[in-house]
Write an enzyme that holds these catalytic residues in place. Structure first.
Site, mmCIF file in Angstrom:
data_model
loop_
_atom_site.group_PDB
_atom_site.id
_atom_site.type_symbol
_atom_site.label_atom_id
_atom_site.label_comp_id
_atom_site.label_asym_id
_atom_site.label_seq_id
_atom_site.Cartn_x
_atom_site.Cartn_y
_atom_site.Cartn_z
ATOM 1 N N HIS A 65 -58.596 64.548 -39.248
ATOM 2 C CA HIS A 65 -58.174 65.343 -38.090
ATOM 3 C C HIS A 65 -56.955 66.144 -38.542
ATOM 4 O O HIS A 65 -55.910 65.563 -38.873
ATOM 5 C CB HIS A 65 -57.845 64.451 -36.888
ATOM 6 C CG HIS A 65 -59.051 63.750 -36.344
ATOM 7 N ND1 HIS A 65 -59.046 62.437 -35.920
ATOM 8 C CD2 HIS A 65 -60.331 64.199 -36.154
ATOM 9 C CE1 HIS A 65 -60.262 62.109 -35.504
ATOM 10 N NE2 HIS A 65 -61.054 63.155 -35.634
ATOM 11 N N GLU A 68 -53.344 65.433 -37.519
ATOM 12 C CA GLU A 68 -52.774 64.099 -37.764
ATOM 13 C C GLU A 68 -52.301 64.079 -39.219
ATOM 14 O O GLU A 68 -53.069 63.825 -40.137
ATOM 15 C CB GLU A 68 -53.826 63.021 -37.491
ATOM 16 C CG GLU A 68 -54.271 62.994 -36.034
ATOM 17 C CD GLU A 68 -55.426 62.034 -35.768
ATOM 18 O OE1 GLU A 68 -55.703 61.170 -36.621
ATOM 19 O OE2 GLU A 68 -56.059 62.144 -34.691
ATOM 20 N N HIS A 174 -55.111 57.853 -40.185
ATOM 21 C CA HIS A 174 -55.022 58.689 -38.973
ATOM 22 C C HIS A 174 -53.644 58.482 -38.336
ATOM 23 O O HIS A 174 -52.888 57.609 -38.729
ATOM 24 C CB HIS A 174 -56.071 58.258 -37.937
ATOM 25 C CG HIS A 174 -57.487 58.541 -38.321
ATOM 26 N ND1 HIS A 174 -58.327 59.305 -37.538
ATOM 27 C CD2 HIS A 174 -58.236 58.150 -39.382
ATOM 28 C CE1 HIS A 174 -59.525 59.378 -38.104
ATOM 29 N NE2 HIS A 174 -59.494 58.670 -39.222
ATOM 30 N N GLU A 267 -54.445 53.645 -38.226
ATOM 31 C CA GLU A 267 -53.644 54.537 -37.384
ATOM 32 C C GLU A 267 -52.188 54.186 -37.662
ATOM 33 O O GLU A 267 -51.732 53.095 -37.322
ATOM 34 C CB GLU A 267 -53.980 54.317 -35.907
ATOM 35 C CG GLU A 267 -55.432 54.598 -35.536
ATOM 36 C CD GLU A 267 -55.655 56.038 -35.095
ATOM 37 O OE1 GLU A 267 -54.666 56.812 -35.048
ATOM 38 O OE2 GLU A 267 -56.812 56.393 -34.808
#
Length: 360
Positions: A65, A68, A174, A267
């Site tokens: 992404h 990110e 991420h 994450e």
């Protein structure tokens, strides 16, 4: 040294380290983005450019992404750290000498360029590729037909990369939350509920390895610095992907279903595009878990499949009893099967040969 790197700066950074440390690095591209930017990967190994029989291969990937960006900067710092400490740090030298490490800091460089100009505080600008496709919903899915068309150039490049290298373990970085996720990312019903792989114990262990070495990820109530992102907490800082929210077409599941590679998703924090003065703290928090996750590639059973004449057998199946997930041997007959400690019945089988079983 802690700054954001756009495509031009990232390219110079990678070229600098590949030229300065030619004995342990190889810079290569796995393909091109929609807007024709190279998808740079850095190999770090004591014999760059070749697969050493018996040596497992590991990959890190970030920035699927484009908005990110923390993972992208963490992987650049990891490249710097491994290169600069190889000669002086015994643990780093051992890691590099015994593992073929591949690092791809940005799989969505087009999205990054858009986010860096227009979307630093926006949740969606730059998230998708230049054709407006979410790359982490674009891989062939085991349960559902594609919801966003055929594989994009970036997706196809990763699929070919996975096919061409015998990766054993990998992670995708991420941001937007603070948790280590493991497959499956979707469930047969498409609902958000726990969707376990046959290797749920291995994945939980790998995810926990990361979260427990992170100073706050594993805590019950880690400090939340983002007023614009919903606060979420997870037991031990890990979660099954589908139990958090079910997605189809994810890269993590594609690795596990279509190759020997076990992939987790990390994450690394709630901020998608933090200020530069935050980057050093992100590195300090993630340095240990990033290094130890690579080390996990050496867990389980590994060896060679050969015939009675001692010739290596490629594409032999390695089956562990009671686990509906086989891995296959690579071109030198070498195989790696990640497992948690225990007793296992392992069977090797190949076309035209009698299967052989060993208790390990």
């Amino acid at each position: 040294t802690f700054q954001h790197h756009n495509y031009e700066k990232l390219t110079w950074f990678l070229k600098y380290f590949s030229l300065k440390y030619p004995d342990i690095t190889r810079l290569y591209s796995i393909g091109y983005s929609v807007q024709n930017r190279k998808l740079w990967a850095m190999e770090i190994s004591d014999n760059p450019g070749q697969h050493e029989p018996g040596e497992p291969e590991f990959k890190y990937i970030a920035n699927i992404h484009g908005n990110e960006v923390v993972g992208r900067e963490l992987l650049l710092q990891l490249i710097r750290y491994l290169c600069e400490n190889y000669e002086s740090h015994e643990k780093v030298r051992t890691l590099v000498d015994t593992t073929r490490i591949h690092i791809l800091p940005s799989i969505n460089p087009d999205g990054y360029e858009l986010a860096s100009v227009k979307g630093k505080t926006h949740k969606f600008i730059g998230r998708r590729n230049a054709y407006g496709v979410d790359l982490n919903r674009n891989f062939p899915d085991q349960f559902f037909p594609s919801s966003n068309g055929p594989p994009q150039p970036e997706t196809r490049a990763v699929m070919n990369w996975i096919r061409d290298y015998p990766f054993v373990l990998s992670a995708s970085l991420h941001s937007g939350a603070l948790v280590a996720l493991y497959p499956y990312d979707d469930s047969p019903s498409g609902q958000s509920l726990y969707s376990a792989t046959p290797d749920d114990d291995v994945f939980r262990h790998v995810a926990k390895t990361y979260s427990e070495l992170h100073p706050v990820m594993h805590l019950a109530n880690p400090k939340w610095n983002c007023s614009n992102v919903k606060e979420e907490h997870f037991i031990d800082g890990i979660t099954n992907g589908a139990s958090w929210f079910s997605i189809s077409g994810g890269m993590q599941d594609y690795n596990y279903v279509h190759s020997n590679d076990f992939e987790v998703t990390v994450e690394v924090g709630c901020e998608r595009f933090p200020k530069e003065d935050q980057l050093e703290k992100y590195w300090k928090d993630n340095k240990k878990p990033l290094l130890e996750l690579i080390n996990q590639v050496h867990r389980g059973v590994h060896g060679f499949v050969k015939n009675i004449q001692g010739e290596p057998l490629a594409n032999a199946f390695i089956k562990v009893s009671d686990r509906r997930h086989d891995v296959t041997s690579a071109k030198d007959g070498d195989y790696w099967r990640l497992l948690v400690p225990g007793s296992y019945e392992v069977t090797a089988s190949a076309t035209g040969y009698e299967p052989q079983t060993k208790l390990v």
